[in-house]
Design an enzyme around this catalytic site. Sequence first.
Site: not given
Length: 294
Positions: A79, A110
Amino acid sequence: MLKTETPSTAHPDLDLYELPQLISAFVEDQLQAVAAVRAAGPQLAQAVAAALPRIQAGGRLIYAGAGTSGRLCVLDSVELYPTFSWPRERALALIAGGQEAMFVAVEGAEDDQAQGARDVQGVNIGPHDVLLALAASGGTPYVLGALEAARGAGALTIAFANNEGAPVTAAAEIGITLDTGPEVISGSTRLKAGSAQKMALNTFSSSLMVRLGKVYGNLMVDLKASNAKLLRRAVALTMRATGADEAQARAVLERCDFQVKVAVVALRRQVSVEAARQLLDQAQGRVRQALDAG
């Protein structure tokens, strides 16, 4: 047990709630996310102050996370381009499991600490760069590997976790704890823990962009007008900042590729687009200084 994993004592009979009560439980719980980010304000200010000189020296923002935290990293990095015209190559997001993990959970990714280090090394991180590491639990191995590699390369490391005394905040130069407590649905950190991380990242990156001169007053004058909505916004912002009518604002914007900063300076100083660009260059891109220059 970690706070984020502890069952909420406030809603032990959640599955018995009538729908209005159920909705209210989820919404009201989000207020703790706001409180957690507010409490972390001093650490966020410290992080922005430490990151600013590195970014001004040409450094990059590099994000690292897994699962929900990793997806929030991607969201914040993506963004920055349309909102502030921040170069895409200077906002990189690393997510455990790679790009596929944005859309499909990559189980076990992870837990790979070595891969976190390899991913950071793979983007050639250096002393001017800033690593933003996110882990709700605070102990995600992938994120710990990313932190270790970043610190070894001399980058500034900033870590966000939702549990106190977390390994990731201890491993970073600046640790930011977003203490959101137990979730309404036990362990589901996509809820208020994720909301707090999103708010903290928004606050950090937006504050950094303000300090870099990407905002005039409270107007986003460095947006990238890449679609119809943003083109309309560019016109509206230019009108707001200059008092020009729509026709005047659009005419100048069309001459400067819809760069709001340039249009504002050109209209306010009554100079050409080329002269406005020169004034902005001399002011290091800051509209207020360009307007006040002698």
